[in-house]
Design an enzyme around this catalytic site. Structure first.
Site, short mmCIF file in Angstrom:
data_model
loop_
_atom_site.label_atom_id
_atom_site.label_comp_id
_atom_site.label_asym_id
_atom_site.label_seq_id
_atom_site.Cartn_x
_atom_site.Cartn_y
_atom_site.Cartn_z
N ASP A 160 0.85 -1.20 0.00
CA ASP A 160 0.00 0.00 0.00
C ASP A 160 0.88 1.25 0.00
OD1 ASP A 160 -2.28 -1.56 0.19
OD2 ASP A 160 -2.68 -1.11 2.29
N ARG B 112 -1.31 -0.74 -8.36
CA ARG B 112 -2.66 -0.31 -8.02
C ARG B 112 -2.66 1.22 -8.14
NH1 ARG B 112 -3.81 -0.97 -2.08
NH2 ARG B 112 -4.31 -3.15 -2.54
P1 FDA Z 1 -14.25 9.42 -4.59
O1 FDA Z 1 -13.58 9.77 -3.31
O2 FDA Z 1 -14.69 10.54 -5.48
O3 FDA Z 1 -15.44 8.45 -4.28
C1 FDA Z 1 -16.43 8.12 -5.26
C2 FDA Z 1 -17.68 7.64 -4.51
O4 FDA Z 1 -17.38 6.40 -3.85
C3 FDA Z 1 -18.10 8.58 -3.39
O5 FDA Z 1 -18.99 9.54 -3.87
C4 FDA Z 1 -18.74 7.64 -2.39
O6 FDA Z 1 -20.06 7.37 -2.79
C5 FDA Z 1 -17.95 6.37 -2.55
N1 FDA Z 1 -16.89 6.21 -1.56
C6 FDA Z 1 -15.56 6.36 -1.75
N2 FDA Z 1 -14.86 6.03 -0.65
C7 FDA Z 1 -15.78 5.66 0.29
C8 FDA Z 1 -15.71 5.21 1.64
N3 FDA Z 1 -14.55 5.01 2.27
N4 FDA Z 1 -16.88 4.92 2.28
C9 FDA Z 1 -18.07 5.06 1.67
N5 FDA Z 1 -18.19 5.48 0.39
C10 FDA Z 1 -17.07 5.78 -0.30
N6 FDA Z 1 -5.34 5.19 -0.82
C11 FDA Z 1 -4.03 5.39 -0.53
O7 FDA Z 1 -3.63 6.53 -0.28
N7 FDA Z 1 -3.16 4.35 -0.48
C12 FDA Z 1 -3.56 3.07 -0.76
O8 FDA Z 1 -2.73 2.16 -0.71
C13 FDA Z 1 -4.92 2.85 -1.08
N8 FDA Z 1 -5.39 1.60 -1.33
C14 FDA Z 1 -6.65 1.44 -1.83
C15 FDA Z 1 -7.09 0.18 -2.23
C16 FDA Z 1 -8.32 0.03 -2.83
C17 FDA Z 1 -8.75 -1.32 -3.29
C18 FDA Z 1 -9.16 1.17 -3.01
C19 FDA Z 1 -10.49 1.06 -3.69
C20 FDA Z 1 -8.77 2.39 -2.54
C21 FDA Z 1 -7.53 2.55 -1.94
N9 FDA Z 1 -7.11 3.78 -1.46
C22 FDA Z 1 -5.79 3.95 -1.12
C23 FDA Z 1 -8.10 4.86 -1.25
C24 FDA Z 1 -8.20 5.77 -2.46
O9 FDA Z 1 -7.00 6.50 -2.59
C25 FDA Z 1 -9.36 6.77 -2.32
O10 FDA Z 1 -9.21 7.53 -1.16
C26 FDA Z 1 -10.72 6.11 -2.25
O11 FDA Z 1 -10.81 5.05 -3.15
C27 FDA Z 1 -11.81 7.13 -2.62
O12 FDA Z 1 -11.58 7.64 -3.91
P2 FDA Z 1 -12.48 7.25 -5.18
O13 FDA Z 1 -11.57 7.09 -6.35
O14 FDA Z 1 -13.31 6.08 -4.86
O15 FDA Z 1 -13.30 8.55 -5.50
#
Ligand code: FDA
Length: 310
Positions: A125, A176
């Site tokens: 991560d 990732r």
């Molecule tokens: P965005 O934040 O715009 O979210 C889109 C929509 O998804 C939101 O409107 C909401 O509905 C929903 N949503 C998103 N996150 C949510 C939550 N926690 N609870 C409820 N609803 C939520 N970051 C990092 O810095 N280091 C890492 O190693 C990782 N690893 C990682 C693994 C995996 C499998 C995922 C999916 C994510 C990560 N992340 C991460 C977190 C990532 O950087 C990011 O903060 C979140 O995925 C939210 O960003 P989105 O791209 O989903 O968009």
């Protein structure tokens, strides 16, 4: 970040532990490995792969870091025994990065070697920007030492990311790609929604141009759609990339992707330190608290409307 998000975060420490637990239940598999395995089995049954993360960040003693590395031994044993479709994710601060680089490297090597025995894979991560250089250094060191079953994470929030892709390209890393959960200063990170999205798409293209396998980690509809277009434009087959999502988040979008034939992996964290993990995540990025609050209220309202909890 709205005023409401900030208010939610400020009041968090006053929320009774059982309530935090109730809310975080959807996002954390439980306290024990058996909890995580139950969740993974259920996900596998629905055509989803998993990555299991043992919770435990920012350890303060070398023996704590070693204990976390050793816990992954049990994880791999159980994955093998139960024939689960899951790899693992590790956080370098949990394996001692802030204590001593060499200690951390040894711990990651323990996990990576154990994974290799089972033909499995370890994802490192990415944490906040104070860890970026060391994380990429450790990734390079282990690849140079011949470990192939190791991947890394890049964050589109960071201005440096496309350069990092170019720098890593000769290694054809398994990456990732996510937005990045940590709040970072403007000199290091894009602050606007659109800029972060644009950089995500640019980094995704650069990774695919370099022939990398990409884990498209996002729940953002816009990015999911763009990623579908970009992988199609690159002529990728369904085994050249995967989508990734967090446990309990936007399961309907995940189901749709699986139904459309995409590979999808769910991040499944478990561990006794669930409370510290939940509080830190929420305090680090108050936007998450806003998502959870609106999601929770949404569910309550939907139960109220039709009497069911879908
Ligand atoms: P965005 O934040 O715009 O979210 C889109 C929509 O998804 C939101 O409107 C909401 O509905 C929903 N949503 C998103 N996150 C949510 C939550 N926690 N609870 C409820 N609803 C939520 N970051 C990092 O810095 N280091 C890492 O190693 C990782 N690893 C990682 C693994 C995996 C499998 C995922 C999916 C994510 C990560 N992340 C991460 C977190 C990532 O950087 C990011 O903060 C979140 O995925 C939210 O960003 P989105 O791209 O989903 O968009």
């Amino acid at each position: 970040m709205t005023l409401l998000d900030r208010m939610i975060v400020r009041t968090l420490p006053a929320v009774p532990r059982p309530v935090v637990r109730r809310i975080s239940e959807r996002y954390i598999a439980g306290t024990e490995l058996s909890d995580a395995c139950r969740v993974v089995e259920r996900l596998n049954g629905r055509g989803k792969m998993a990555t299991i993360d043992v919770l435990g960040e920012e350890v303060t003693r070398p023996d704590e870091a070693r204990a976390i590395a050793c816990e992954y031994e049990d994880v791999f044993q159980t994955i093998d025994r139960q024939h689960l479709d899951s790899n693992v994710s590790v956080k370098l601060t949990a394996l001692g990065l802030k204590l001593d680089y060499e200690l951390c490297r040894e711990n990651v090597e323990i996990v990576v070697n154990r994974a290799a025995e089972s033909g499995n894979f370890v994802r490192v991560d990415m944490e906040d920007s104070s860890c970026t250089d060391d994380t990429l250094r450790l990734y390079r060191d282990l690849r140079d030492a011949g470990h192939e079953n190791l991947g890394v994470v890049l964050q589109s929030r960071l201005r440096r990311t496309v350069d990092d892709v170019r720098g890593l390209a000769p290694l054809q890393p398994n990456v990732r790609l996510c937005k990045g959960i940590y709040i970072e200063p403007p000199e290091l990170a894009f602050q606007g929604h659109e800029e972060i999205r644009d950089n995500y798409v640019a980094a995704l293209r650069a990774l695919l141009d370099a022939g990398c396998y990409v884990g498209v980690a996002t729940h953002d509809d816009f990015l999911v759609d763009r990623a579908r277009q970009v992988v199609a434009d690159h002529g990728c087959g369904s085994s050249d990339y995967e989508f990734q999502m967090l446990l309990g988040v936007r399961e309907n979008v995940a189901d749709r992707l699986v139904g459309d034939g995409h590979r999808l992996r769910v991040y499944v964290p478990y561990g006794r330190r669930w409370y510290e993990y939940s509080m830190r995540r929420l305090q680090e990025n108050p936007k998450i608290a806003g998502y959870i609050a609106s999601d929770t209220f949404g569910r309550i309202l939907s139960v109220g409307r039709d009497g069911s909890n879908r």
